[in-house]
Design a protein around this motif. Structure first.
Motif, PDB file in Angstrom:
ATOM      1  N   TYR A 165     -15.636  73.391 -19.483  1.00 35.03           N
ATOM      2  CA  TYR A 165     -16.470  74.068 -18.496  1.00 35.03           C
ATOM      3  C   TYR A 165     -16.975  73.064 -17.457  1.00 35.03           C
ATOM      4  N   ALA A 166     -17.360  71.881 -17.904  1.00 29.80           N
ATOM      5  CA  ALA A 166     -17.808  70.838 -16.973  1.00 29.80           C
ATOM      6  C   ALA A 166     -16.676  70.460 -16.012  1.00 29.80           C
ATOM      7  N   LYS A 191     -14.156  70.949 -10.471  1.00 37.02           N
ATOM      8  CA  LYS A 191     -13.079  71.427  -9.584  1.00 37.02           C
ATOM      9  C   LYS A 191     -13.589  72.461  -8.589  1.00 37.02           C
ATOM     10  N   GLN A 192     -14.617  73.213  -8.971  1.00 33.24           N
ATOM     11  CA  GLN A 192     -15.196  74.227  -8.083  1.00 33.24           C
ATOM     12  C   GLN A 192     -16.176  73.612  -7.075  1.00 33.24           C
ATOM     13  N   GLY A 193     -16.466  72.338  -7.222  1.00 33.71           N
ATOM     14  CA  GLY A 193     -17.385  71.675  -6.308  1.00 33.71           C
ATOM     15  C   GLY A 193     -18.849  71.761  -6.724  1.00 33.71           C
ATOM     16  N   SER A 194     -19.106  72.263  -7.922  1.00 32.84           N
ATOM     17  CA  SER A 194     -20.479  72.348  -8.436  1.00 32.84           C
ATOM     18  C   SER A 194     -20.798  71.054  -9.186  1.00 32.84           C
ATOM     19  N   TYR A 195     -20.983  69.980  -8.430  1.00 31.44           N
ATOM     20  CA  TYR A 195     -21.096  68.647  -9.019  1.00 31.44           C
ATOM     21  C   TYR A 195     -22.335  68.474  -9.890  1.00 31.44           C
ATOM     22  N   CYS A 196     -23.464  68.972  -9.446  1.00 31.90           N
ATOM     23  CA  CYS A 196     -24.690  68.825 -10.235  1.00 31.90           C
ATOM     24  C   CYS A 196     -24.591  69.576 -11.556  1.00 31.90           C
TER      25      CYS A 196
END
Length: 78
Positions: free
Chosen positions: A49-50, A55-60
Protein backbone atom coordinates in the motif's frame (compact mmCIF):
# COMPACT_ATOMS: atom_id res chain seq x y z
CA UNK A 1 -32.19 -11.00 -5.39
CA UNK A 2 -29.18 -11.90 -3.27
CA UNK A 3 -25.58 -11.59 -4.39
CA UNK A 4 -22.64 -13.12 -2.55
CA UNK A 5 -19.21 -11.78 -3.32
CA UNK A 6 -16.35 -13.98 -2.16
CA UNK A 7 -12.83 -12.52 -1.98
CA UNK A 8 -10.18 -15.16 -2.65
CA UNK A 9 -7.02 -13.05 -2.56
CA UNK A 10 -5.29 -11.77 0.57
CA UNK A 11 -6.42 -8.22 -0.30
CA UNK A 12 -9.71 -8.02 1.58
CA UNK A 13 -11.72 -4.78 1.40
CA UNK A 14 -12.23 -4.73 5.19
CA UNK A 15 -8.53 -4.11 5.74
CA UNK A 16 -7.94 -0.36 5.99
CA UNK A 17 -5.24 -0.40 3.34
CA UNK A 18 -7.73 -1.67 0.74
CA UNK A 19 -10.84 0.32 1.64
CA UNK A 20 -12.94 1.38 -1.30
CA UNK A 21 -15.79 3.85 -1.46
CA UNK A 22 -18.35 1.15 -2.25
CA UNK A 23 -17.21 -1.04 0.66
CA UNK A 24 -17.23 1.96 2.99
CA UNK A 25 -20.78 2.84 1.90
CA UNK A 26 -22.17 -0.64 2.57
CA UNK A 27 -20.10 -1.06 5.72
CA UNK A 28 -21.81 2.01 7.17
CA UNK A 29 -25.19 0.34 6.52
CA UNK A 30 -24.14 -2.90 8.20
CA UNK A 31 -24.57 -4.03 11.82
CA UNK A 32 -20.74 -3.90 12.15
CA UNK A 33 -20.44 -0.20 11.28
CA UNK A 34 -19.12 0.66 14.78
CA UNK A 35 -16.43 -2.02 14.75
CA UNK A 36 -12.80 -1.06 14.21
CA UNK A 37 -11.44 -2.37 10.92
CA UNK A 38 -8.00 -4.01 11.01
CA UNK A 39 -5.20 -2.23 9.20
CA UNK A 40 -4.09 -5.26 7.24
CA UNK A 41 -3.82 -9.01 7.23
CA UNK A 42 -0.03 -8.92 7.06
CA UNK A 43 2.94 -6.59 6.87
CA UNK A 44 3.53 -7.07 3.13
CA UNK A 45 0.07 -5.63 2.41
CA UNK A 46 1.02 -2.49 4.31
CA UNK A 47 4.30 -2.24 2.39
CA UNK A 48 2.48 -2.71 -0.93
CA UNK A 49 0.00 0.00 0.00
CA UNK A 50 2.88 2.37 0.79
CA UNK A 51 4.39 1.62 -2.64
CA UNK A 52 1.03 2.24 -4.30
CA UNK A 53 0.68 5.60 -2.54
CA UNK A 54 4.19 6.57 -3.65
CA UNK A 55 3.31 5.81 -7.29
CA UNK A 56 0.13 7.89 -6.91
CA UNK A 57 2.17 10.86 -5.70
CA UNK A 58 0.86 10.72 -2.12
CA UNK A 59 4.34 11.02 -0.64
CA UNK A 60 3.41 11.97 2.92
CA UNK A 61 0.86 9.17 3.23
CA UNK A 62 3.35 6.77 1.64
CA UNK A 63 6.05 7.65 4.16
CA UNK A 64 3.52 7.28 6.97
CA UNK A 65 2.55 3.77 5.82
CA UNK A 66 6.20 2.77 5.34
CA UNK A 67 6.66 3.76 8.99
CA UNK A 68 3.59 1.71 9.97
CA UNK A 69 5.02 -1.20 7.98
CA UNK A 70 8.38 -0.98 9.77
CA UNK A 71 6.69 -0.76 13.18
CA UNK A 72 4.46 -3.72 12.32
CA UNK A 73 7.39 -5.74 10.97
CA UNK A 74 9.85 -4.96 13.75
CA UNK A 75 7.67 -4.87 16.86
CA UNK A 76 4.24 -6.43 16.34
CA UNK A 77 4.54 -9.46 14.11
CA UNK A 78 7.28 -12.01 13.84
Amino acid sequence: YTVILHYISQNKPWFKVYLSKIFEYYFQLSPWKDDELPLSGNSSSIRNYAKYLMKQGSYCKSIYYYGVYLKYKLFLKK
